[in-house]
Write an enzyme that holds these catalytic residues in place. Sequence first.
Site, PDB file in Angstrom:
ATOM      1  N   GLU A  34      -8.147 -32.849 -12.099  1.00  0.00           N
ATOM      2  CA  GLU A  34      -8.017 -32.220 -13.418  1.00  0.00           C
ATOM      3  C   GLU A  34      -6.561 -32.148 -13.869  1.00  0.00           C
ATOM      4  OE1 GLU A  34     -10.540 -31.347 -15.465  1.00  0.00           O
ATOM      5  OE2 GLU A  34     -11.890 -32.181 -13.960  1.00  0.00           O
ATOM      6  N   GLU A  75      -9.521 -22.103 -14.937  1.00  0.00           N
ATOM      7  CA  GLU A  75      -9.561 -23.571 -14.982  1.00  0.00           C
ATOM      8  C   GLU A  75     -10.521 -24.107 -13.913  1.00  0.00           C
ATOM      9  OE1 GLU A  75      -9.287 -27.162 -16.374  1.00  0.00           O
ATOM     10  OE2 GLU A  75      -8.159 -25.555 -17.350  1.00  0.00           O
ATOM     11  N   GLU A  82     -18.197 -27.792 -16.113  1.00  0.00           N
ATOM     12  CA  GLU A  82     -18.221 -29.179 -16.581  1.00  0.00           C
ATOM     13  C   GLU A  82     -18.971 -30.076 -15.600  1.00  0.00           C
ATOM     14  OE1 GLU A  82     -14.110 -30.173 -17.083  1.00  0.00           O
ATOM     15  OE2 GLU A  82     -14.008 -29.313 -19.097  1.00  0.00           O
ATOM     16  N   LYS A 101     -19.952 -26.227 -21.989  1.00  0.00           N
ATOM     17  CA  LYS A 101     -18.600 -26.749 -21.773  1.00  0.00           C
ATOM     18  C   LYS A 101     -17.609 -26.127 -22.753  1.00  0.00           C
ATOM     19  CE  LYS A 101     -19.508 -31.278 -19.752  1.00  0.00           C
ATOM     20  NZ  LYS A 101     -19.179 -32.706 -19.866  1.00  0.00           N
ATOM     21  N   ASP A 102     -18.013 -25.983 -24.019  1.00  0.00           N
ATOM     22  CA  ASP A 102     -17.129 -25.392 -25.020  1.00  0.00           C
ATOM     23  C   ASP A 102     -16.809 -23.934 -24.701  1.00  0.00           C
ATOM     24  OD1 ASP A 102     -17.186 -27.816 -26.352  1.00  0.00           O
ATOM     25  OD2 ASP A 102     -18.457 -27.111 -28.003  1.00  0.00           O
TER      26      ASP A 102
END
Length: 135
Positions: A34, A75, A82, A101-102
């Site tokens: 990521e 995060e 995700e 996800k949003d």
Amino acid sequence: MPMDSKDKRTAKNKHFIASLEFALQGIKTVFKEERNMRTHVLMGGATIIVGIILRLAISEWLWLLLAIFLVLVMEIINTVFENVVDMVTDFHFHPIGKKIKDMAAGAVLLTSGFAVVVGVLLFVPKIWQIIQDFL
């Protein structure tokens, strides 16, 4: 009881060291995969250096470290959501998957905003004082 090769369930880990190794592997994976996590770690490290330079008090360090670690944890949680959505949808678009996800990304954004506010409240007065002392 050994698991049959057809049995896809995983056994509960009962050893602390093994649990610790899995947790560290998870952190390593999210850092490696990521870009945003690497950015958060870099920014967190930079703010720690600034905190050292500006000689933060212990109570200020607590706020700064809380903000940094909240962003990192959010995060990781965002990445988990995700990955779960991608796994369940087999990487196909689904409107509920998009919402999930949003919302997870929104949680990271809110936490990052909190971290910025903490940084401003801690650093701006100290930097302003340095500027006034210089002039």
